[in-house]
Design an enzyme around this catalytic site. Structure first.
Site, PDB file in Angstrom:
ATOM      1  N   PHE A  24       0.831  -1.209   0.000  1.00  0.00           N
ATOM      2  CA  PHE A  24       0.000   0.000   0.000  1.00  0.00           C
ATOM      3  C   PHE A  24       0.868   1.262   0.000  1.00  0.00           C
ATOM      4  O   PHE A  24       0.589   2.222  -0.709  1.00  0.00           O
ATOM      5  CB  PHE A  24      -0.878   0.096   1.257  1.00  0.00           C
ATOM      6  CG  PHE A  24      -1.853  -1.019   1.476  1.00  0.00           C
ATOM      7  CD1 PHE A  24      -2.098  -1.984   0.502  1.00  0.00           C
ATOM      8  CD2 PHE A  24      -2.553  -1.098   2.676  1.00  0.00           C
ATOM      9  CE1 PHE A  24      -3.012  -3.011   0.727  1.00  0.00           C
ATOM     10  CE2 PHE A  24      -3.467  -2.110   2.901  1.00  0.00           C
ATOM     11  CZ  PHE A  24      -3.691  -3.073   1.946  1.00  0.00           C
ATOM     12  N   TYR A 159      -3.336  -8.858  16.478  1.00  0.00           N
ATOM     13  CA  TYR A 159      -3.391  -8.017  15.270  1.00  0.00           C
ATOM     14  C   TYR A 159      -4.677  -7.186  15.279  1.00  0.00           C
ATOM     15  O   TYR A 159      -4.647  -5.958  15.125  1.00  0.00           O
ATOM     16  CB  TYR A 159      -3.311  -8.883  14.006  1.00  0.00           C
ATOM     17  CG  TYR A 159      -3.402  -8.036  12.751  1.00  0.00           C
ATOM     18  CD1 TYR A 159      -2.373  -7.157  12.408  1.00  0.00           C
ATOM     19  CD2 TYR A 159      -4.528  -8.086  11.928  1.00  0.00           C
ATOM     20  CE1 TYR A 159      -2.467  -6.354  11.275  1.00  0.00           C
ATOM     21  CE2 TYR A 159      -4.627  -7.293  10.785  1.00  0.00           C
ATOM     22  CZ  TYR A 159      -3.588  -6.428  10.477  1.00  0.00           C
ATOM     23  OH  TYR A 159      -3.683  -5.618   9.360  1.00  0.00           O
ATOM     24  N   LYS A 163      -5.297  -2.989  15.629  1.00  0.00           N
ATOM     25  CA  LYS A 163      -6.033  -2.176  14.656  1.00  0.00           C
ATOM     26  C   LYS A 163      -7.261  -1.527  15.312  1.00  0.00           C
ATOM     27  O   LYS A 163      -7.716  -0.468  14.869  1.00  0.00           O
ATOM     28  CB  LYS A 163      -6.417  -3.020  13.445  1.00  0.00           C
ATOM     29  CG  LYS A 163      -5.197  -3.473  12.623  1.00  0.00           C
ATOM     30  CD  LYS A 163      -4.373  -2.305  12.093  1.00  0.00           C
ATOM     31  CE  LYS A 163      -3.266  -2.733  11.140  1.00  0.00           C
ATOM     32  NZ  LYS A 163      -2.474  -1.617  10.610  1.00  0.00           N
ATOM     33  N   LEU A 191      -9.615  -8.176   2.723  1.00  0.00           N
ATOM     34  CA  LEU A 191      -8.632  -8.976   1.966  1.00  0.00           C
ATOM     35  C   LEU A 191      -7.996  -8.169   0.825  1.00  0.00           C
ATOM     36  O   LEU A 191      -8.700  -7.691  -0.058  1.00  0.00           O
ATOM     37  CB  LEU A 191      -9.333 -10.212   1.382  1.00  0.00           C
ATOM     38  CG  LEU A 191      -8.425 -11.168   0.608  1.00  0.00           C
ATOM     39  CD1 LEU A 191      -7.592 -12.013   1.558  1.00  0.00           C
ATOM     40  CD2 LEU A 191      -9.262 -12.073  -0.310  1.00  0.00           C
ATOM     41  N   GLY A 193      -4.576  -8.074  -1.957  1.00  0.00           N
ATOM     42  CA  GLY A 193      -3.458  -8.809  -2.558  1.00  0.00           C
ATOM     43  C   GLY A 193      -2.415  -7.847  -3.096  1.00  0.00           C
ATOM     44  O   GLY A 193      -2.551  -6.628  -2.965  1.00  0.00           O
ATOM     45  N   GLY A 194      -1.353  -8.417  -3.672  1.00  0.00           N
ATOM     46  CA  GLY A 194      -0.330  -7.574  -4.302  1.00  0.00           C
ATOM     47  C   GLY A 194       0.584  -6.891  -3.308  1.00  0.00           C
ATOM     48  O   GLY A 194       1.247  -5.916  -3.649  1.00  0.00           O
TER      49      GLY A 194
HETATM   50  P1  NDP Z   1       3.461  -4.965   3.173  1.00  0.00           P
HETATM   51  O1  NDP Z   1       4.091  -6.035   4.012  1.00  0.00           O
HETATM   52  O2  NDP Z   1       3.539  -5.099   1.700  1.00  0.00           O
HETATM   53  O3  NDP Z   1       4.048  -3.544   3.592  1.00  0.00           O
HETATM   54  C1  NDP Z   1       4.323  -3.218   4.915  1.00  0.00           C
HETATM   55  C2  NDP Z   1       5.217  -2.009   4.963  1.00  0.00           C
HETATM   56  O4  NDP Z   1       5.455  -1.674   6.338  1.00  0.00           O
HETATM   57  C3  NDP Z   1       6.575  -2.246   4.316  1.00  0.00           C
HETATM   58  O5  NDP Z   1       6.922  -1.126   3.544  1.00  0.00           O
HETATM   59  C4  NDP Z   1       7.518  -2.397   5.492  1.00  0.00           C
HETATM   60  O6  NDP Z   1       8.787  -1.834   5.145  1.00  0.00           O
HETATM   61  C5  NDP Z   1       6.843  -1.505   6.524  1.00  0.00           C
HETATM   62  N1  NDP Z   1       7.218  -1.876   7.888  1.00  0.00           N
HETATM   63  C6  NDP Z   1       6.942  -3.025   8.542  1.00  0.00           C
HETATM   64  N2  NDP Z   1       7.516  -2.998   9.756  1.00  0.00           N
HETATM   65  C7  NDP Z   1       8.168  -1.806   9.863  1.00  0.00           C
HETATM   66  C8  NDP Z   1       8.945  -1.198  10.861  1.00  0.00           C
HETATM   67  N3  NDP Z   1       9.193  -1.791  12.039  1.00  0.00           N
HETATM   68  N4  NDP Z   1       9.455   0.027  10.649  1.00  0.00           N
HETATM   69  C9  NDP Z   1       9.231   0.640   9.473  1.00  0.00           C
HETATM   70  N5  NDP Z   1       8.495   0.132   8.467  1.00  0.00           N
HETATM   71  C10 NDP Z   1       7.983  -1.092   8.671  1.00  0.00           C
HETATM   72  O7  NDP Z   1       1.941  -4.904   3.663  1.00  0.00           O
HETATM   73  P2  NDP Z   1       0.673  -4.021   3.201  1.00  0.00           P
HETATM   74  O8  NDP Z   1       1.034  -2.990   2.238  1.00  0.00           O
HETATM   75  O9  NDP Z   1      -0.379  -5.000   2.859  1.00  0.00           O
HETATM   76  O10 NDP Z   1       0.273  -3.391   4.608  1.00  0.00           O
HETATM   77  C11 NDP Z   1       0.293  -2.027   4.888  1.00  0.00           C
HETATM   78  C12 NDP Z   1      -0.662  -1.752   6.036  1.00  0.00           C
HETATM   79  O11 NDP Z   1      -1.966  -2.161   5.668  1.00  0.00           O
HETATM   80  C13 NDP Z   1      -0.342  -2.484   7.339  1.00  0.00           C
HETATM   81  O12 NDP Z   1      -0.564  -1.598   8.412  1.00  0.00           O
HETATM   82  C14 NDP Z   1      -1.363  -3.620   7.368  1.00  0.00           C
HETATM   83  O13 NDP Z   1      -1.676  -4.023   8.670  1.00  0.00           O
HETATM   84  C15 NDP Z   1      -2.534  -2.958   6.690  1.00  0.00           C
HETATM   85  N6  NDP Z   1      -3.523  -3.844   6.077  1.00  0.00           N
HETATM   86  C16 NDP Z   1      -3.147  -4.780   5.131  1.00  0.00           C
HETATM   87  C17 NDP Z   1      -4.102  -5.582   4.562  1.00  0.00           C
HETATM   88  C18 NDP Z   1      -3.759  -6.648   3.570  1.00  0.00           C
HETATM   89  O14 NDP Z   1      -4.544  -7.612   3.410  1.00  0.00           O
HETATM   90  N7  NDP Z   1      -2.655  -6.542   2.865  1.00  0.00           N
HETATM   91  C19 NDP Z   1      -5.526  -5.436   4.896  1.00  0.00           C
HETATM   92  C20 NDP Z   1      -5.791  -4.446   5.909  1.00  0.00           C
HETATM   93  C21 NDP Z   1      -4.826  -3.680   6.445  1.00  0.00           C
HETATM   94  P3  NDP Z   1      10.205  -2.427   5.583  1.00  0.00           P
HETATM   95  O15 NDP Z   1      10.073  -3.911   5.652  1.00  0.00           O
HETATM   96  O16 NDP Z   1      11.138  -1.932   4.502  1.00  0.00           O
HETATM   97  O17 NDP Z   1      10.497  -1.782   6.892  1.00  0.00           O
HETATM   98  C1  8X3 Z   2      -5.685  -7.522   7.098  1.00  0.00           C
HETATM   99  C2  8X3 Z   2      -7.049  -8.060   6.813  1.00  0.00           C
HETATM  100  O1  8X3 Z   2      -8.666  -9.908   7.434  1.00  0.00           O
HETATM  101  O2  8X3 Z   2      -6.319 -10.510   7.240  1.00  0.00           O
HETATM  102  O3  8X3 Z   2      -5.758  -6.477   7.988  1.00  0.00           O
HETATM  103  O4  8X3 Z   2      -7.106  -9.248   9.131  1.00  0.00           O
HETATM  104  S1  8X3 Z   2      -7.286  -9.487   7.714  1.00  0.00           S
END
Ligand code: NDP
Ligand code: 8X3
Length: 261
Positions: A24, A159, A163, A191, A193-194
């Site tokens: 994201f 988790y 949130k 949910l 992806g990507g």
């Molecule tokens: P990704 O794993 O693709 O991206 C996560 C990002 O967070 C990376 O850029 C990573 O960078 C960074 N990150 C993780 N830990 C740290 C840290 N300690 N310090 C600094 N940066 C950190 O996941 P998403 O893009 O899917 O997730 C982004 C957000 O969206 C999260 O908060 C997640 O909980 C939330 N989310 C995701 C969903 C999903 O299904 N994908 C659904 C709902 C919410 P780096 O490793 O370089 O530090």
């Molecule tokens: C990520 C969505 O449903 O895996 O925040 O918790 S879920």
């Protein structure tokens, strides 16, 4: 690099996006840059930030920062180049889920890491940047929450708890900021992806990751970026408090009941 600036009123705005190295965060960075917003992108993986810099040019500054580390956050923000220091859009996006075990089988270290990333990270970045926003009476904080804040599921334990904190913190910030022009939005996706989210959650077990998405049409990072930009681009009189969003292929289930054998 020549930036194609679609929204002229965005060109003086500066955003800080945490977790810009993937998923994201990376999509939000690209969308903001496309709209003419200058962006500070953060993450722990320097090589990814360097790649973005090479691709996106002067409108992007990459800063290595571990959001769990208070000093790292405050030092990085204090050392922003002066032309990028007046942040008016903060996207608290960095976050992770670790595992999906029942609480009684979970590792305490995983719980601690989720709390320190998803909660402390949001607190540190907000605490570092909010006073400047209030002083300038301009700003928008966008927190990336999750549907897990509202809908419990087996293995979602900490988790979902982190949130839920993000959601309530976002709403409480609004209460404190009444009378200012600062906006706060919590975006809660289902949910998606990507991104690397599930690979991180399942400790790089790519078979498991594949099975999560098989036959689905999940929300994509570009959809999140579109939603984030939409909230930013609304007139300043409009504050979107929370957005709950799921892919069309996801919905609610019945509540399970355990029956005597
Ligand atoms: P990704 O794993 O693709 O991206 C996560 C990002 O967070 C990376 O850029 C990573 O960078 C960074 N990150 C993780 N830990 C740290 C840290 N300690 N310090 C600094 N940066 C950190 O996941 P998403 O893009 O899917 O997730 C982004 C957000 O969206 C999260 O908060 C997640 O909980 C939330 N989310 C995701 C969903 C999903 O299904 N994908 C659904 C709902 C919410 P780096 O490793 O370089 O530090
Ligand atoms: C990520 C969505 O449903 O895996 O925040 O918790 S879920």
């Amino acid at each position: 690099m020549q930036v194609l600036c679609k929204s002229l009123h965005m060109e003086n705005r500066i955003a800080l996006v945490t977790g810009a190295t993937s998923g994201f965060g990376e999509a939000i960075v690209r969308r903001f840059i496309h709209e003419g917003i200058k962006v500070v992108g953060t993450g722990r993986r320097k090589e990814r930030l360097d790649q973005l810099k090479a691709e996106l040019g002067d409108h992007f500054v990459g800063i290595v920062m571990d959001v769990q580390d208070k000093q790292s956050v405050f030092d990085a923000i204090q050392q922003l180049p002066s032309e990028m220091s007046k942040i008016d859009i903060l996207v608290n996006n960095a976050g992770l889920a670790l595992g999906i075990s029942p609480a009684q089988q979970s590792k305490l270290e995983d719980w601690e890491r989720m709390v320190s990333t998803n909660i402390n990270g949001v607190l540190y970045c907000t605490h570092a940047l909010l006073p400047g926003m209030v002083e300038r009476n301009a700003g928008h904080i966008i927190n990336i929450g999750s549907i897990a804040a509202e809908f419990p599921y087996p293995g979602g334990n900490v988790y979902g708890g982190t949130k839920a904190f993000v959601r309530q913190f976002s709403l409480n910030l609004r209460a404190d900021l009444l009378g200012t022009a600062i906006r706060v939005t919590d975006i809660e996706p289902g949910l998606c992806g990507g991104t690397e989210f599930s690979a991180v959650r399942f400790n790089q077990d790519l078979q498991k990751v594949k099975s999560i998405y098989e036959g689905t049409d999940p929300i994509l990072p570009e959809d999140i970026a579109e939603t984030v930009f939409w909230t930013v681009n609304l007139p300043g009189r409009v504050n979107v408090n929370t957005i709950s969003m799921m892919p069309t292929c996801q919905a609610f289930g019945a509540l399970p009941i355990s029956r005597r054998k």
